[in-house]
Design an enzyme around this catalytic site. Structure first.
Site, PDB file in Angstrom:
ATOM      1  N   ASP A   1       0.869  -1.169   0.000  1.00  0.00           N
ATOM      2  CA  ASP A   1       0.000   0.000   0.000  1.00  0.00           C
ATOM      3  C   ASP A   1       0.908   1.222   0.000  1.00  0.00           C
ATOM      4  OD1 ASP A   1      -2.751   0.849  -0.033  1.00  0.00           O
ATOM      5  OD2 ASP A   1      -2.330   1.805   1.873  1.00  0.00           O
TER       6      ASP A   1
ATOM      7  N   TYR B   1       1.196  10.872  -8.759  1.00  0.00           N
ATOM      8  CA  TYR B   1       1.661  12.216  -8.414  1.00  0.00           C
ATOM      9  C   TYR B   1       3.090  12.487  -8.874  1.00  0.00           C
ATOM     10  CZ  TYR B   1      -2.495  12.045  -5.487  1.00  0.00           C
ATOM     11  OH  TYR B   1      -3.794  11.928  -5.055  1.00  0.00           O
TER      12      TYR B   1
ATOM     13  N   LYS C   1      14.171   5.896 -11.244  1.00  0.00           N
ATOM     14  CA  LYS C   1      13.137   6.004 -10.208  1.00  0.00           C
ATOM     15  C   LYS C   1      13.244   4.843  -9.222  1.00  0.00           C
ATOM     16  CE  LYS C   1       8.206   5.970  -9.279  1.00  0.00           C
ATOM     17  NZ  LYS C   1       6.819   6.041  -9.728  1.00  0.00           N
TER      18      LYS C   1
HETATM   19  P1  IMP Z   1      -1.908   1.825  -4.128  1.00  0.00           P
HETATM   20  O1  IMP Z   1      -0.719   1.523  -3.277  1.00  0.00           O
HETATM   21  O2  IMP Z   1      -1.963   0.952  -5.342  1.00  0.00           O
HETATM   22  O3  IMP Z   1      -3.179   1.847  -3.319  1.00  0.00           O
HETATM   23  O4  IMP Z   1      -1.704   3.308  -4.716  1.00  0.00           O
HETATM   24  C1  IMP Z   1      -1.919   4.454  -3.991  1.00  0.00           C
HETATM   25  C2  IMP Z   1      -1.828   5.737  -4.782  1.00  0.00           C
HETATM   26  O5  IMP Z   1      -0.689   6.465  -4.334  1.00  0.00           O
HETATM   27  C3  IMP Z   1      -1.639   5.627  -6.292  1.00  0.00           C
HETATM   28  O6  IMP Z   1      -2.865   5.539  -6.956  1.00  0.00           O
HETATM   29  C4  IMP Z   1      -0.943   6.949  -6.623  1.00  0.00           C
HETATM   30  O7  IMP Z   1      -1.878   7.982  -6.708  1.00  0.00           O
HETATM   31  C5  IMP Z   1      -0.093   7.183  -5.367  1.00  0.00           C
HETATM   32  N1  IMP Z   1       1.269   6.652  -5.593  1.00  0.00           N
HETATM   33  C6  IMP Z   1       1.818   5.555  -5.025  1.00  0.00           C
HETATM   34  N2  IMP Z   1       3.082   5.361  -5.463  1.00  0.00           N
HETATM   35  C7  IMP Z   1       3.323   6.341  -6.347  1.00  0.00           C
HETATM   36  C8  IMP Z   1       4.447   6.655  -7.177  1.00  0.00           C
HETATM   37  O8  IMP Z   1       5.479   5.967  -7.215  1.00  0.00           O
HETATM   38  N3  IMP Z   1       4.312   7.738  -7.959  1.00  0.00           N
HETATM   39  C9  IMP Z   1       3.191   8.518  -7.979  1.00  0.00           C
HETATM   40  N4  IMP Z   1       2.119   8.257  -7.264  1.00  0.00           N
HETATM   41  C10 IMP Z   1       2.169   7.180  -6.434  1.00  0.00           C
END
Ligand code: IMP
Length: 200
Positions: free
Chosen positions: A69, A153, A174
């Site tokens: 997450d 983001y 990255k």
């Molecule tokens: P999840 O971990 O898949 O629930 O993602 C959470 C949210 O955090 C994503 O939809 C992005 O909006 C943001 N996010 C997580 N990691 C990144 C990254 O590496 N770059 C940009 N946004 C991120």
């Protein structure tokens, strides 16, 4: 050992597969394991949400499961968007661009632009063992978007460890400094230690 990724996200599956290469681990996505599960992310922290997702799969299938997450924390907004990063701002169907534009507008010309990306990984084992790692990438929110790479983001985030915005970095650049890269590398070490311990 069989390990289920508590997600059907193809990018995540590829990253995790790379990570466990050569470790004698069969990594399957939820759908490959025949499981149709949508766990509500009701946790107050990234750790809790990763745990909820992994544990639900271990409970359903009786085998090891891993989940992650992640999100963005902006200090001047008291940690927003945090665990709500994926659903922040305008509506359910909003695009990544809509969400980072909302964030830029909310921050306005605030001088304190410090922020960090956070990624938490949790792995739950049928024997009750829980492995967890956390990676953070410190940086600042730029005044305007830059770059075409990455997702979410990335276009408005400049890592302290880079001389360009996150969306201007190549995937390898990255990965070397990102929250996810760090959490994944640490998780690989934790998993090796667990496997060595249980295989003895
Ligand atoms: P999840 O971990 O898949 O629930 O993602 C959470 C949210 O955090 C994503 O939809 C992005 O909006 C943001 N996010 C997580 N990691 C990144 C990254 O590496 N770059 C940009 N946004 C991120």
């Amino acid at each position: 050992m069989r390990l289920i990724l508590a997600s059907n996200n193809k990018n995540k599956l590829r990253e995790f597969r790379q990570l466990v290469e050569g470790m004698d681990i069969e990594l399957l996505s939820q759908s490959e394991a025949g499981l149709n599960l949508d766990v509500e992310e009701t946790g107050a922290t990234f750790e809790e949400n990763a745990y909820l997702k992994a544990k639900a799969v271990t409970d359903a299938l009786g085998c090891a499961a891993v989940a992650d997450d992640s999100g963005l924390e902006v200090d001047a907004l008291d940690g927003e968007p945090g665990v709500y990063s994926a659903r922040y701002g305008p509506g359910h169907d909003a695009s990544d661009r809509d969400r980072y534009t909302y964030l830029l507008n909310k921050l306005g010309d605030e001088k304190n632009r410090s922020a960090r990306f956070v990624c938490c990984i949790c792995c739950t084992m049928p024997d009750g063992t829980v492995l967890g790692t956390r990676g953070e990438c410190e940086g600042e929110i730029m005044y305007a978007p830059k770059g075409e790479n990455g997702f979410g983001y990335d276009p408005v985030f400049k890592p302290l460890a880079a001389d360009r915005g996150m969306a201007e970095l190549t995937p390898d650049e990255k990965n070397a400094i990102s929250h996810r890269g760090m959490a994944l590398r640490e998780f690989a070490e934790e998993l090796k230690r667990y496997k060595n311990g249980t295989d003895k």
